[in-house]
Design a protein around this motif. Structure first.
Motif, mmCIF file in Angstrom:
data_model
loop_
_atom_site.group_PDB
_atom_site.id
_atom_site.type_symbol
_atom_site.label_atom_id
_atom_site.label_comp_id
_atom_site.label_asym_id
_atom_site.label_seq_id
_atom_site.Cartn_x
_atom_site.Cartn_y
_atom_site.Cartn_z
ATOM 1 N N LEU A 1 0.835 -1.193 0.000
ATOM 2 C CA LEU A 1 0.000 0.000 0.000
ATOM 3 C C LEU A 1 0.880 1.258 0.000
ATOM 4 C CD1 LEU A 1 -3.064 -0.038 0.004
ATOM 5 C CD2 LEU A 1 -3.011 0.614 2.396
ATOM 6 N N PRO A 2 0.678 2.147 -0.969
ATOM 7 C CA PRO A 2 1.467 3.385 -0.948
ATOM 8 C C PRO A 2 0.973 4.303 0.166
ATOM 9 C CG PRO A 2 -0.112 3.426 -2.741
ATOM 10 C CD PRO A 2 -0.251 2.079 -2.081
ATOM 11 N N ALA A 3 1.637 5.446 0.332
ATOM 12 C CA ALA A 3 1.245 6.382 1.390
ATOM 13 C C ALA A 3 -0.218 6.771 1.228
ATOM 14 C CB ALA A 3 2.126 7.620 1.318
ATOM 15 N N LEU A 4 -0.937 6.779 2.326
ATOM 16 C CA LEU A 4 -2.343 7.139 2.253
ATOM 17 C C LEU A 4 -2.487 8.651 2.288
ATOM 18 C CD1 LEU A 4 -3.769 4.503 4.731
ATOM 19 C CD2 LEU A 4 -3.784 4.463 2.259
ATOM 20 N N PRO A 5 -3.315 9.211 1.398
ATOM 21 C CA PRO A 5 -3.452 10.662 1.333
ATOM 22 C C PRO A 5 -3.957 11.256 2.656
ATOM 23 C CG PRO A 5 -5.049 9.542 -0.084
ATOM 24 C CD PRO A 5 -4.088 8.507 0.374
ATOM 25 N N LEU A 6 -4.883 10.574 3.310
ATOM 26 C CA LEU A 6 -5.443 11.133 4.541
ATOM 27 C C LEU A 6 -4.418 11.131 5.679
ATOM 28 C CD1 LEU A 6 -9.116 9.846 4.829
ATOM 29 C CD2 LEU A 6 -8.301 12.200 4.798
ATOM 30 N N LEU A 7 -3.618 10.042 5.702
ATOM 31 C CA LEU A 7 -2.699 9.841 6.812
ATOM 32 C C LEU A 7 -1.400 10.605 6.590
ATOM 33 C CD1 LEU A 7 -3.505 8.041 9.145
ATOM 34 C CD2 LEU A 7 -2.079 6.239 8.211
ATOM 35 N N GLY A 8 -1.065 10.802 5.301
ATOM 36 C CA GLY A 8 0.181 11.472 4.975
ATOM 37 C C GLY A 8 1.398 10.586 5.133
ATOM 38 N N ARG A 9 1.192 9.306 5.447
ATOM 39 C CA ARG A 9 2.319 8.368 5.556
ATOM 40 C C ARG A 9 1.774 6.971 5.286
ATOM 41 N NH1 ARG A 9 1.382 5.563 10.159
ATOM 42 N NH2 ARG A 9 0.087 6.602 11.705
ATOM 43 N N ARG A 10 2.684 6.004 5.264
ATOM 44 C CA ARG A 10 2.211 4.628 5.093
ATOM 45 C C ARG A 10 1.719 4.101 6.438
ATOM 46 N NH1 ARG A 10 6.345 1.080 1.821
ATOM 47 N NH2 ARG A 10 4.916 -0.405 2.734
ATOM 48 N N LEU A 11 0.899 3.050 6.352
ATOM 49 C CA LEU A 11 0.440 2.425 7.592
ATOM 50 C C LEU A 11 1.637 1.791 8.281
ATOM 51 C CD1 LEU A 11 -2.647 0.516 6.183
ATOM 52 C CD2 LEU A 11 -2.716 2.447 7.738
ATOM 53 N N ASP A 12 1.662 1.847 9.635
ATOM 54 C CA ASP A 12 2.719 1.083 10.279
ATOM 55 C C ASP A 12 2.264 -0.373 10.406
ATOM 56 O OD1 ASP A 12 1.206 0.713 12.562
ATOM 57 O OD2 ASP A 12 2.110 2.384 13.633
#
Lengths: 227, 222
Positions: A83-94
């Motif tokens: 999964l690439p960086a999520l727009p809402l989170l601003g980072r990848r999931l840990d």
């Protein structure tokens, strides 16, 4: 008594007890969060499945089939590694977030099938009676259909929860520390497979025993299961 | 993107072939053990049914990953010579035992779903308990077992993904290798892997669904 220490060195286990306890706690709350996701996703997709709109029910049916036809391990990898960086989170999931979401989405598909069976088992008269007192669709679902449906399928839902707890051992593959991970620590540090895995197995069996008795209680309390 | 697909597909297909082999061997041995356990559990002897119940609960209560590690790490460490095996037999044994618990419950459920009168009628014509089981009860129970067995086969296929941890070059392992070669196409490669699993499992599930409408079914215990 030497042979016991040879086969299962409880002193080493005692030394690692805090590790196992931490793992058990981690497994418990990972499963709990995943259970919350899976029940919400399951309820929503079960309702979508019964929609008259083909786009809606096809989407829900597709989700269930894709999840059921692919292994959890691949779902974990896809969500965590790919999964690439999520727009809402601003980072990848840990890894913990990824693991919980993958577990929740996976179990959600199975929960959805159970919940749908529960909703379909509620007699049509219930819906008609609710309509006749002027309830809207969300009101009927919320106050009349869903409470009865959940009571009826509580035992299979609990059974699926037991599966979810066992499946949570797979999140150790993406680097999350939980019960199985505690076993891996003992294996790697002491090279003692018996102490590592028998202890973990005992912990899982304890969880399973609790789940069995809760399921039995639910069956007695709520009458025969329909799912 | 196209050449990544073209260059990794042969590896993935090799992995799929391994997954296919393991799942076929496992469904065979798993069904065999499960059928015996399931039939024995329908008997009324506590000496037999309690230990078998414990066997099923012990396997049901622990993750498959644990079975695999116990069989792969613990048994060879006992030093007994016939317990020294490689990853492949360990994987097949662990998966077969795991499968047998599902099959046993299906077999038991199906046998118990056949009306009692059938067996009693057979006994009253002078058949022995074995004859009545073999000629009267089992043929009727067999139809009920077919649809849930499709579900079990899918559980096995998905279970094979986990044996990648002991180093078996099946589909997930093949995918992992491919991602090491093309680290930037992770999503694509795992997506292809998922697609291959889907292509294998989905027809089985459809077939099981079709069989269910045709033969009826016993419920898979969750």
């Amino acid at each position: 008594m030497d042979w016991i220490l040879d086969f299962y060195n409880y002193r080493v286990v005692a030394q690692y007890l805090p590790e196992f306890a931490r793992g058990l706690g981690s497994t418990a709350w990972i499963s709990l969060l995943a259970l919350g996701i899976s029940l919400s996703v399951g309820t929503i997709t079960a309702i979508m499945r019964m929609s008259a709109n083909p786009a809606v029910w096809r989407f829900a049916a597709g989700y269930v089939q894709v999840i059921r036809s692919t292994p959890l391990l691949i779902q974990l990898y896809l969500i965590y590694f790919a999964l690439p960086a999520l727009p809402l989170l601003g980072r990848r999931l840990d890894e913990i977030e990824g693991g919980i979401i993958a577990l929740g989405l996976n179990a959600g598909a199975y929960m959805s099938e159970i919940i749908r069976a529960g909703i379909e088992s509620i007699s049509r008269g219930q819906t008609e009676a609710a309509m006749s007192v002027g309830m809207t669709y969300p009101q009927r679902m919320r106050y009349v259909i869903l409470p009865q449906a959940f009571a009826r399928v509580a035992p299979p839902l609990l059974g699926q929860t037991a599966v979810l707890i066992k499946d949570s051992s797979l999140v150790s593959f993406i680097g999350v520390f939980e019960l199985f991970g505690a076993g891996l620590v003992v294996l790697n540090e002491r090279l003692m497979p018996n102490e590592a895995f028998l202890t973990v197995a005992i912990c899982y069996l304890m969880i399973y025993t609790v789940m069995l008795s809760v399921t039995g209680y639910a069956k007695r309390r709520l009458g025969g299961a329909a799912g | 993107m196209n050449d990544v697909i073209l260059s990794t597909l042969p590896f993935l297909l090799d992995g799929l072939w391994m997954t296919f082999k393991i799942s076929l061997i496992t469904i065979f041995f798993g069904s065999l053990i499960g059928a015996v356990v399931g039939m024995l559990r329908t008997l009324d002897y506590a000496v037999i049914t309690y230990p078998l119940g414990a066997y099923i609960h012990a396997l049901r209560g622990t993750p498959f990953l644990i079975h695999l590690y116990v069989i792969y790490f613990m048994l060879p460490a006992t030093g007994i010579s016939w317990l020294q095996f490689d990853a492949f037999p360990a994987a097949v044994i662990a998966l077969s035992l795991y499968t047998s618990t599902y099959v046993a419950e299906i077999v038991r459920g199906a046998i118990q779903a056949v009306p009692r009168g059938q067996g009693e009628a057979a006994r009253s014509t002078g058949m022995t308990a074995l004859q009545s089981m073999w000629y009267v009860v089992l043929p009727q129970a067999l139809k009920l077992m077919i649809p849930p067995m499709g579900g079990v086969y899918v559980i096995i296929i998905k279970g094979t993904s986990i044996v990648s941890v002991v180093g078996i070059a099946e589909l997930v392992r093949a995918g992992e290798h491919a991602t090491q070669r093309h680290p930037r196409d992770l999503m694509l490669i795992y997506g292809m892997t998922a697609l291959l699993y889907f292509a294998y499992c989905y027809p089985v599930l459809r077939l099981a669904r079709w069989a269910e409408t045709k033969f009826g079914s016993v419920r898979l215990p969750s």
